[in-house]
Design an enzyme around this catalytic site. Structure first.
Site, PDB file in Angstrom:
ATOM      1  N   LYS A   1      21.340  13.153  55.407  1.00  0.00           N
ATOM      2  CA  LYS A   1      22.749  13.454  56.001  1.00  0.00           C
ATOM      3  C   LYS A   1      22.800  12.796  57.712  1.00  0.00           C
ATOM      4  O   LYS A   1      21.699  12.891  58.116  1.00  0.00           O
ATOM      5  CB  LYS A   1      23.088  14.665  55.894  1.00  0.00           C
ATOM      6  CG  LYS A   1      23.085  15.039  54.192  1.00  0.00           C
ATOM      7  CD  LYS A   1      23.725  16.454  53.931  1.00  0.00           C
ATOM      8  CE  LYS A   1      23.456  16.772  52.263  1.00  0.00           C
ATOM      9  NZ  LYS A   1      24.240  17.958  52.097  1.00  0.00           N
TER      10      LYS A   1
ATOM     11  N   HIS B   1      20.427  15.679  50.658  1.00  0.00           N
ATOM     12  CA  HIS B   1      20.966  15.889  49.186  1.00  0.00           C
ATOM     13  C   HIS B   1      19.811  15.571  48.297  1.00  0.00           C
ATOM     14  O   HIS B   1      19.248  14.644  48.256  1.00  0.00           O
ATOM     15  CB  HIS B   1      22.206  15.001  49.179  1.00  0.00           C
ATOM     16  CG  HIS B   1      22.901  15.127  47.625  1.00  0.00           C
ATOM     17  ND1 HIS B   1      23.661  16.212  47.271  1.00  0.00           N
ATOM     18  CD2 HIS B   1      22.619  14.276  46.631  1.00  0.00           C
ATOM     19  CE1 HIS B   1      23.900  16.126  45.877  1.00  0.00           C
ATOM     20  NE2 HIS B   1      23.623  14.848  45.517  1.00  0.00           N
TER      21      HIS B   1
HETATM   22  P1  CMP Z   1      24.426  19.203  48.928  1.00  0.00           P
HETATM   23  O1  CMP Z   1      23.118  19.602  48.137  1.00  0.00           O
HETATM   24  O2  CMP Z   1      24.630  17.862  49.169  1.00  0.00           O
HETATM   25  O3  CMP Z   1      25.668  19.516  47.845  1.00  0.00           O
HETATM   26  C1  CMP Z   1      27.123  20.238  48.218  1.00  0.00           C
HETATM   27  C2  CMP Z   1      26.951  20.343  49.848  1.00  0.00           C
HETATM   28  O4  CMP Z   1      27.839  21.100  50.345  1.00  0.00           O
HETATM   29  C3  CMP Z   1      25.808  21.056  50.421  1.00  0.00           C
HETATM   30  O5  CMP Z   1      24.647  20.138  49.997  1.00  0.00           O
HETATM   31  C4  CMP Z   1      26.104  21.522  51.422  1.00  0.00           C
HETATM   32  O6  CMP Z   1      25.863  20.381  52.521  1.00  0.00           O
HETATM   33  C5  CMP Z   1      27.459  21.872  51.371  1.00  0.00           C
HETATM   34  N1  CMP Z   1      27.584  23.369  51.311  1.00  0.00           N
HETATM   35  C6  CMP Z   1      27.223  24.006  50.177  1.00  0.00           C
HETATM   36  N2  CMP Z   1      27.634  25.184  50.416  1.00  0.00           N
HETATM   37  C7  CMP Z   1      28.122  25.251  51.560  1.00  0.00           C
HETATM   38  C8  CMP Z   1      29.046  26.196  52.319  1.00  0.00           C
HETATM   39  N3  CMP Z   1      28.764  27.726  52.067  1.00  0.00           N
HETATM   40  N4  CMP Z   1      29.215  26.012  53.513  1.00  0.00           N
HETATM   41  C9  CMP Z   1      29.196  24.835  54.284  1.00  0.00           C
HETATM   42  N5  CMP Z   1      28.913  23.682  53.327  1.00  0.00           N
HETATM   43  C10 CMP Z   1      28.274  24.109  52.087  1.00  0.00           C
END
Ligand code: CMP
Length: 147
Positions: A12, A118
């Protein structure tokens, strides 16, 4: 190809901005994943919205889209037996405060949103996310086309 053998990952924007790209790739390499496709690119807001469409009702969606389009990302397809599960173990919990010691997010994440990396959460999403970034001419294993 056997679906269970690959997963999709994306490093990221803040991890890249703060010089963590190579250290994170090193962790992935040491964990025994082979890189079978890789590209650095920058998502538009529309592309980030599409990639994370599954989260569009969540309160953090707008911020997530802004963050993910704020700078370059490194997208890659990784090969290993049982890749999706093995990779999720390697990166750790979404929230770095809950991530186990030694995981990539524990080491490199800044916050639950800016969590460095991710990883696909299922074989089906690994395929969808791979196809979002790569075409069949961009995925190779041992110099052979992977598909
Ligand atoms: P990722 O695994 O890329 O999948 C969804 C993304 O949303 C996660 O990683 C975080 O970057 C973001 N995310 C998930 N939960 C939250 C949260 N509670 N607050 C802010 N960002 C979040």
């Amino acid at each position: 190809m056997k679906n269970r053998e690959f997963t999709f990952t994306m490093i990221k924007p803040t991890a890249i901005r703060f010089g963590k790209l190579v250290p994170i790739l090193d962790e992935i390499n040491h964990a025994g994943f082979a890189v079978i496709a890789m590209k650095m690119t920058r998502l538009s807001k529309a592309q980030a919205e599409k990639f994370y469409a599954i989260h569009k009702e969540r309160p953090f969606f707008e911020e997530l889209v802004s963050f993910m389009s704020s700078g370059p990302v490194l997208a890659a397809v990784l090969q290993k037996e049982n890749a999706v599960q093995e990779f999720r173990k390697l990166i750790g919990n979404t929230n770095p405060q809950s991530a186990e010691e030694g995981t990539i997010r524990k080491k490199f994440a800044i916050s639950i949103q800016e969590n460095a990396i991710h990883g696909s959460d299922s074989d089906q999403n690994a395929l969808i996310e791979t196809n979002f970034f790569f075409n069949q001419f961009e995925i190779f294993s041992n110099n052979e086309s992977f598909l």
